[in-house]
Structures are given as C-alpha cells and as structure tokens.
Design an enzyme around this catalytic site. Sequence first.
Site, mmCIF file in Angstrom:
data_model
loop_
_atom_site.group_PDB
_atom_site.id
_atom_site.type_symbol
_atom_site.label_atom_id
_atom_site.label_comp_id
_atom_site.label_asym_id
_atom_site.label_seq_id
_atom_site.Cartn_x
_atom_site.Cartn_y
_atom_site.Cartn_z
ATOM 1 N N SER A 52 0.841 -1.201 0.000
ATOM 2 C CA SER A 52 0.000 0.000 0.000
ATOM 3 C C SER A 52 0.873 1.247 0.000
ATOM 4 O O SER A 52 1.867 1.342 0.730
ATOM 5 C CB SER A 52 -0.910 0.003 1.222
ATOM 6 N N SER A 54 0.108 3.878 1.293
ATOM 7 C CA SER A 54 -0.090 4.578 2.571
ATOM 8 C C SER A 54 0.766 4.005 3.702
ATOM 9 O O SER A 54 0.853 4.618 4.771
ATOM 10 C CB SER A 54 -1.564 4.508 2.971
ATOM 11 N N GLU A 85 -17.471 -0.639 -1.591
ATOM 12 C CA GLU A 85 -17.397 -1.777 -2.506
ATOM 13 C C GLU A 85 -16.256 -2.731 -2.179
ATOM 14 O O GLU A 85 -16.256 -3.888 -2.610
ATOM 15 C CB GLU A 85 -17.281 -1.295 -3.958
ATOM 16 N N HIS A 109 -19.880 4.346 8.057
ATOM 17 C CA HIS A 109 -21.031 4.399 7.144
ATOM 18 C C HIS A 109 -21.693 3.040 7.208
ATOM 19 O O HIS A 109 -21.023 2.016 7.318
ATOM 20 C CB HIS A 109 -20.568 4.726 5.725
ATOM 21 N N GLU A 196 -26.860 12.271 -1.116
ATOM 22 C CA GLU A 196 -25.884 12.239 -2.210
ATOM 23 C C GLU A 196 -26.565 12.269 -3.575
ATOM 24 O O GLU A 196 -26.173 13.028 -4.466
ATOM 25 C CB GLU A 196 -25.028 10.972 -2.100
ATOM 26 N N GLU A 232 -20.350 31.092 -8.549
ATOM 27 C CA GLU A 232 -20.969 31.833 -7.451
ATOM 28 C C GLU A 232 -21.744 30.937 -6.480
ATOM 29 O O GLU A 232 -22.175 31.386 -5.420
ATOM 30 C CB GLU A 232 -21.878 32.931 -8.014
ATOM 31 N N SER A 253 -28.991 40.462 -2.710
ATOM 32 C CA SER A 253 -29.796 41.632 -3.070
ATOM 33 C C SER A 253 -31.280 41.304 -3.013
ATOM 34 O O SER A 253 -31.688 40.133 -3.078
ATOM 35 C CB SER A 253 -29.440 42.094 -4.482
#
Length: 336
Positions: A52, A54, A85, A109, A196, A232, A253
């Site tokens: 990995s 990481s 997954e 999750h 989502e 914006e 505004s």
Amino acid sequence: MAATIYYEKDANPELIKGKKIAVIGYGSQGHAHALNLRDSGCDVRVGLYKGSRSWEKAEEQGLKVMTVAEAAKEADVVMILLPDEKQPAIYESEIEPNLAPGNTLAFAHGFAIHFHQIIPPQDVNVMMIAPKGPGHIVRRIYKSGSGVPDLIAVEQDCAGDTKALALSYAWGIGGARAGVIETSFREETETDLFGEQAVLCGGVTHLIEAGFNTLVEAGYQPEMAYFECCHELKMIVDLIYEGGFTNMRNSISNTAEYGDYYAGDRLIDDHVKVELKGIITDIQSGKFAKDWILENKANQVTLKTERSIRAKAPIETTGAQLRSMFSWINKEDDEA
C-alpha cells in the site's frame, strides 16, 4: 422529536483508551481517525495491504502499521474505513477469520451492514461512529482544539456497553467536543444515500450543468454561464452553511431574493417531488444497493464510462480555464 445530543461530559474516555484499536484503511477518514485517536492517548494500529502506498506515510506519522489480518487479530475494536465496494471481500478474507468473541466491529457508514454485504458473528459488537465532515477537516479541527459533530449507532450489543464505547470512540476522534447524535445504521445509510443522489451530488451537479447549458444554448458566453451557474454557488452555499436560508437571503440583493421566490417553485415542482420520492423508494427497497453491487461485479463499467464522459463536458473545459485564474484556490492537504 429532536435528537438527543451528547458531549464530552457524557463520554467515558477510559473505555476507548482501554481497547486496542485497528483502523483499517488510511485514506481521508482513516488517517484522521488513526491520528486523532493516537493523539487522544489511545492504542492504535493501522491495517493495510502489503505494498500500500499509505504504509510508509502512516509509519512516517508515528503509527504502528501491519497487515489487515494482523491488525484485526491484535485489536479489540476494528474500525473499517475502506470504500463500500471493497469492504465485503476484505472483511471475509482478512478480518472475519481474526475476530474473537466480544470484539467490536466499527464503521463510519452503514451501507455494508444495512444491506447485508457484511454479516458479523452474533458474538461481536457492531457500532458506527460517523463524523459529518471529510477526513482532512476532522483532523484539522481536532488539532485546533475543537471537533466535527459525529453520528453514532449500535447494530449489535453483546457486551451491553456498545453505545458507551461508541461515545468514547467519538470522544477519541474529537466528535464529542462538538456534539454526538444517536441514529441507526438504517437511518444513516438511507439518508446519506438520498442526500448524495438527490441533492449534494446528483441534484446539484445536474442543476449546475443544465443551467450552464441553457445559457450557452441561448447564445451567452460560456465564461459568463460558468460564473453565474457554478462559480458563485460557493458563495451562496457558504452563506447557507453559516446561517441557514435566512442568512443567505439577508445577504443577497432584494432582486436575487425576489428571484428565489419567483422561480424556485417553477423549478422544484410536483414532478421533481415525485422523482425525489422515487429515489428514496429505490434506496429503502434496496434497489439502488442491488444495482451498485452488480455494478461492482461488472468492474464498474457504467461508473467508469460516465466518469470519462462527464469529465469532457463543456462546463468542465470552461471551468478548468477559469479556475486557472483563481490564485486563491489551493488543494486541501489531507494531513492538515
């Protein structure tokens, strides 16, 4: 009925400090959980596959790193912070064989548990601790002395103290500093998927692109269309984020506010509300989960095709050119 919110005074730090914790994965959430827990005085190790990218990164930050199987075998609490997954296969091959009765499986999750992609043994506790922010924010806010609000949930409670352990874990990553709300795996998963699909990703991106295309097709310059329909948006969202719709409407505004009321209901009409109900129905019934699981079995062919097509859209070409002019835009550092 308003949710009960828990804080540091409601958590027992000694519960999580007394456990050996394995954080599986070292991505956005993984690095934040591991480093925050470590800095809170917890016993943490990171589980990764050999090779990995990481691995060295985590070691350089002073963390103990081992294979997923080794980490799961050594730990009392196994926090799985892998993409949805990838969780089932790694759980089946590396984690489940190394679980002991009384261990705790943790998630940020609920997808894999709620949709039965992972079915834990009955003698294992199952809990969720879900920070409501990306990992680099969870880490940065923790280091500043504050925290990102967390959700907690308990799916299996063999030990009888799993909720208290979830609160203690939330304390360890800084969530109890801001507030912790109790939910369920079902509620977190279904509301997350709906948000989502209907608003945050599917709804917003398609609305932005449709607005951009409408202006361009009407003969306006794409640069003007991009500024008005995409650029914006951040300013509007920031105002909502800071103080809700009222704050946003007080800050724009009178012409813009009147336009909000004048056109909003034409756009989000009964037809859209029917589609929104259809989206949540597909999530609740498991249809979306089934389709996503099949998509992964097919090597994500639809996902990869759509990703390629969408990246070449005119709004992306125009946006890339304009963003090069924005000197204040910097990439977020995951180690912030």
